[in-house]
Motif scaffolding. Structure first.
Motif, mmCIF file in Angstrom:
data_model
loop_
_atom_site.group_PDB
_atom_site.id
_atom_site.type_symbol
_atom_site.label_atom_id
_atom_site.label_comp_id
_atom_site.label_asym_id
_atom_site.label_seq_id
_atom_site.Cartn_x
_atom_site.Cartn_y
_atom_site.Cartn_z
ATOM 1 N N ARG A 88 40.455 1.253 73.080
ATOM 2 C CA ARG A 88 41.639 1.960 72.618
ATOM 3 C C ARG A 88 41.861 1.601 71.153
ATOM 4 O O ARG A 88 41.434 0.544 70.700
ATOM 5 N N TYR A 89 42.535 2.501 70.433
ATOM 6 C CA TYR A 89 42.702 2.301 69.000
ATOM 7 C C TYR A 89 44.172 2.392 68.611
ATOM 8 O O TYR A 89 45.000 2.961 69.327
ATOM 9 N N GLU A 90 44.478 1.839 67.452
ATOM 10 C CA GLU A 90 45.846 1.792 66.953
ATOM 11 C C GLU A 90 45.870 1.993 65.450
ATOM 12 O O GLU A 90 44.859 1.770 64.760
ATOM 13 N N PHE A 91 47.012 2.410 64.938
ATOM 14 C CA PHE A 91 47.191 2.677 63.507
ATOM 15 C C PHE A 91 48.228 1.720 62.916
ATOM 16 O O PHE A 91 49.220 1.384 63.560
ATOM 17 N N LEU A 92 47.962 1.305 61.673
ATOM 18 C CA LEU A 92 48.913 0.527 60.884
ATOM 19 C C LEU A 92 48.949 1.117 59.480
ATOM 20 O O LEU A 92 48.101 1.926 59.105
ATOM 21 N N TRP A 93 49.930 0.710 58.693
ATOM 22 C CA TRP A 93 49.967 1.101 57.291
ATOM 23 C C TRP A 93 48.780 0.446 56.580
ATOM 24 O O TRP A 93 48.487 -0.737 56.794
ATOM 25 N N GLY A 94 48.141 1.203 55.693
ATOM 26 C CA GLY A 94 47.096 0.648 54.862
ATOM 27 C C GLY A 94 47.666 0.066 53.585
ATOM 28 O O GLY A 94 48.836 0.274 53.257
ATOM 29 N N PRO A 95 46.844 -0.660 52.814
ATOM 30 C CA PRO A 95 47.343 -1.300 51.582
ATOM 31 C C PRO A 95 47.893 -0.318 50.556
ATOM 32 O O PRO A 95 48.859 -0.629 49.852
ATOM 33 N N ARG A 96 47.300 0.871 50.454
ATOM 34 C CA ARG A 96 47.823 1.831 49.474
ATOM 35 C C ARG A 96 49.178 2.383 49.904
ATOM 36 O O ARG A 96 50.016 2.718 49.063
ATOM 37 N N ALA A 97 49.397 2.488 51.191
ATOM 38 C CA ALA A 97 50.712 2.928 51.672
ATOM 39 C C ALA A 97 51.766 1.895 51.296
ATOM 40 O O ALA A 97 52.864 2.249 50.833
ATOM 41 N N HIS A 98 51.447 0.613 51.463
ATOM 42 C CA HIS A 98 52.380 -0.447 51.077
ATOM 43 C C HIS A 98 52.642 -0.422 49.579
ATOM 44 O O HIS A 98 53.757 -0.716 49.127
ATOM 45 N N ALA A 99 51.614 -0.069 48.792
ATOM 46 C CA ALA A 99 51.751 -0.091 47.338
ATOM 47 C C ALA A 99 52.529 1.104 46.803
ATOM 48 O O ALA A 99 53.258 0.986 45.807
ATOM 49 N N GLU A 100 52.396 2.271 47.447
ATOM 50 C CA GLU A 100 52.968 3.496 46.907
ATOM 51 C C GLU A 100 54.302 3.907 47.515
ATOM 52 O O GLU A 100 54.991 4.769 46.985
ATOM 53 N N THR A 101 54.678 3.314 48.629
ATOM 54 C CA THR A 101 55.966 3.656 49.230
ATOM 55 C C THR A 101 56.513 2.426 49.931
ATOM 56 O O THR A 101 55.957 1.334 49.829
ATOM 57 N N ASN A 102 57.611 2.577 50.619
ATOM 58 C CA ASN A 102 58.167 1.465 51.401
ATOM 59 C C ASN A 102 58.898 2.031 52.619
ATOM 60 O O ASN A 102 59.025 3.247 52.781
ATOM 61 N N LYS A 103 59.374 1.155 53.454
ATOM 62 C CA LYS A 103 59.995 1.577 54.705
ATOM 63 C C LYS A 103 61.254 2.392 54.480
ATOM 64 O O LYS A 103 61.539 3.338 55.228
ATOM 65 N N VAL B 10 56.268 17.128 42.259
ATOM 66 C CA VAL B 10 55.878 15.715 42.219
ATOM 67 C C VAL B 10 55.643 15.230 43.645
ATOM 68 O O VAL B 10 56.543 15.297 44.485
ATOM 69 N N SER B 11 54.443 14.746 43.912
ATOM 70 C CA SER B 11 54.105 14.261 45.256
ATOM 71 C C SER B 11 54.776 12.931 45.523
ATOM 72 O O SER B 11 54.938 12.104 44.621
ATOM 73 N N LYS B 12 55.165 12.707 46.768
ATOM 74 C CA LYS B 12 55.790 11.446 47.148
ATOM 75 C C LYS B 12 54.791 10.300 47.159
ATOM 76 O O LYS B 12 55.173 9.127 47.144
ATOM 77 N N MET B 13 53.500 10.623 47.217
ATOM 78 C CA MET B 13 52.461 9.610 47.170
ATOM 79 C C MET B 13 51.319 10.153 46.323
ATOM 80 O O MET B 13 51.295 11.332 45.961
ATOM 81 N N ASN B 14 50.353 9.289 46.007
ATOM 82 C CA ASN B 14 49.311 9.663 45.047
ATOM 83 C C ASN B 14 48.004 10.081 45.715
ATOM 84 O O ASN B 14 46.924 9.639 45.319
ATOM 85 N N LEU B 15 48.098 10.939 46.715
ATOM 86 C CA LEU B 15 46.879 11.440 47.354
ATOM 87 C C LEU B 15 46.055 12.233 46.339
ATOM 88 O O LEU B 15 46.613 12.904 45.466
#
Length: 356
Positions: free
Chosen positions: A271-286, A182-187
Motif C-alpha cells: 500500500r502507498y501513501e502521500f506526504l508533502w514534498g520538499p518543494r511544497a514546504h518551500a513554496e507554500t505552507n499549511k 500569478v500561480s500559487k506555486m511555481n510549477l
C-alpha cells in the motif's frame, strides 16, 4: 512539517476526523465547517463553477450537488478553434473527445456565467502566450446590456481561475487596467508542467496538499483517490484538465518534489501513501492551503479547527526559524569582518599613474 510527524505511518482515518453526521452549514462554526471540509462533503472545485454566485454557496445536500456536477461535466467539449463573436460571447462548439472547463459553466442558463466562462479561457490563453491582459480586450467579450456587470463577471472569472486552476488574477497597472495571472506555486510552464496547450495543474496540487494536511500530514493513496473521485478525476481515465491523473500524481509531481509517494512499511499487499514534498514546504505552507480550502467552501480558515491551530503553529515555527537563520547569518558576517579588517588608507599602494 516536523520530520518526526512525517515519519508516522498513515492510518485509514485521520486523528482530526470530524465528529457527527449533521448537514454542513455556512459560517465560521468549527464543527459544521470541519464536517463540510473533508472528505465526503467537500465541494469539488468544479462545483463552484456551476454556482450562479460564488459568494452565495448552494445549500443543497452534497449528494445532490455531486449529481449536478456529474451532469454538467458531461456536456460537449469546446473546439480548439474558438470564435468569441456574438452579443453573449458564444463559443463555437464541435464534437471533441476533450472537454473544456468552460462547458461546466456553459450548462447554466445564466448569461453572466457563460461570459465569465469564456473570459476564463481568454485569460488562460493570453497568459499562456505571455501577452498582456487588458481590460479593454476583456470588455470586447461583453455586449452593451452586460457591460455594467463587468466587475461581477471579472470576479466570477477570477474565482474560477483560483479554485480550479490555482492562479490569481492581479491588476499590475491601475491606470492602464492591465492584469497578470500569478500561480500559487511555481510549477513548470506556468503550471501546465509539460509544454503545450494544457491547463494549469496548480489547483489540483493545492487540493492534494489540503487532503494530506487534513489527513494528519500523511494520506493513504486510497483516500486520495476517494477525494479525487468527487472531482470526477479517476486513475487510468484521462481528464480534460489534468490529463492522465495517476501519472501526474505518482510520477510528475513526485519527480518535481511537490509530493512524496512511498510504500507503507510492512504492507502486504503493498500500500502507498502521500506526504508533502520538499518543494511544497518551500513554496507554500499549511495556512495558505487552508485558506484555499476555505475559499472553496465559502468560509474562513479558522472554521477548520483544529487544523487552523496547527497552521498557526506552523507559521510561528517558520517565523522563528527565519529569525534564527538571519541571526546566524549576521553573526557569521560580523565574525568575518573582525577577522578580515579592511586595509587602512595608509596601507593602500599609491597609483603610479598620478604625479605628486
Amino acid at each position: 512539517m516536523p520530520r518526526a510527524q512525517k515519519s508516522k505511518l498513515c492510518t485509514g482515518e485521520t486523528r482530526h476526523q470530524a465528529q457527527g453526521g449533521t448537514q454542513p452549514q455556512r459560517g465560521a462554526q468549527a464543527p459544521a465547517a470541519t464536517e463540510q471540509a473533508f472528505p465526503s462533503s467537500a465541494s469539488p472545485p468544479f462545483e463552484v463553477l456551476t454556482q450562479r454566485n460564488p459568494a452565495a454557496r448552494s445549500r443543497r445536500a452534497p449528494k445532490r450537488s455531486q449529481r449536478a456536477v456529474s451532469a454538467t461535466t458531461k456536456s460537449a467539449g469546446v473546439s480548439r478553434t474558438r470564435s468569441y463573436k456574438g452579443a453573449d460571447c458564444q463559443v463555437e462548439k464541435k464534437q471533441s473527445s476533450v472537454q473544456s472547463p468552460l462547458s461546466i459553466v456553459q450548462s447554466q442558463g445564466d448569461p453572466v456565467s457563460k461570459i465569465a466562462s469564456v473570459l476564463v479561457q481568454f485569460l488562460l490563453d493570453m497568459s499562456r502566450m505571455k501577452r498582456p491582459i487588458m481590460k479593454a480586450d476583456m470588455l470586447k467579450f461583453i455586449n452593451k446590456k452586460h457591460k455594467h456587470r463587468f466587475v461581477e463577471i471579472l470576479k466570477r472569472a477570477s474565482f474560477s481561475l483560483e479554485v480550479v486552476f490555482g492562479v490569481d488574477l492581479k491588476e499590475v497597472d491601475p491606470t492602464k487596467h492591465s492584469y497578470v495571472l500569478v500561480s500559487k506555486m511555481n510549477l513548470p510552464n506556468n503550471g501546465t508542467i509539460n509544454r503545450g496547450r494544457g491547463f494549469p495543474k496548480t489547483g489540483l496540487l493545492m487540493n492534494l496538499l489540503g487532503v494530506i494536511f487534513l489527513k494528519g500530514n500523511c494520506a493513504a493513496e486510497e483516500k486520495i483517490w476517494e477525494f479525487l473521485s468527487k472531482m470526477r478525476v479517476y486513475a487510468g481515465k484521462r481528464h480534460f484538465i489534468f490529463g492522465e491523473p495517476k501519472k501526474l500524481i505518482t510520477q510528475d509531481l513526485v519527480k518535481l518534489k511537490y509530493l512524496e509517494y512511498r510504500q507503507v512499511p510492512n504492507s502486504d499487499p503493498p500500500r502507498y501513501e502521500f506526504l508533502w514534498g520538499p518543494r511544497a514546504h518551500a513554496e507554500t505552507n499549511k495556512m495558505r492551503v487552508l485558506e484555499f480550502w476555505a475559499k472553496i467552501n465559502q468560509t474562513v480558515p479558522s472554521a477548520f479547527h483544529p487544523w487552523y491551530e496547527e497552521a498557526l503553529r506552523d507559521e510561528q515555527e517558520r517565523a522563528e526559524a527565519t529569525v534564527t537563520l538571519q541571526a546566524e547569518t549576521d553573526a557569521t558576517a560580523s565574525a568575518c569582518s573582525r577577522a578580515c579588517p579592511a586595509a587602512r588608507p595608509s596601507e593602500v599602494e599609491p597609483d603610479p599613474s598620478h604625479c605628486d
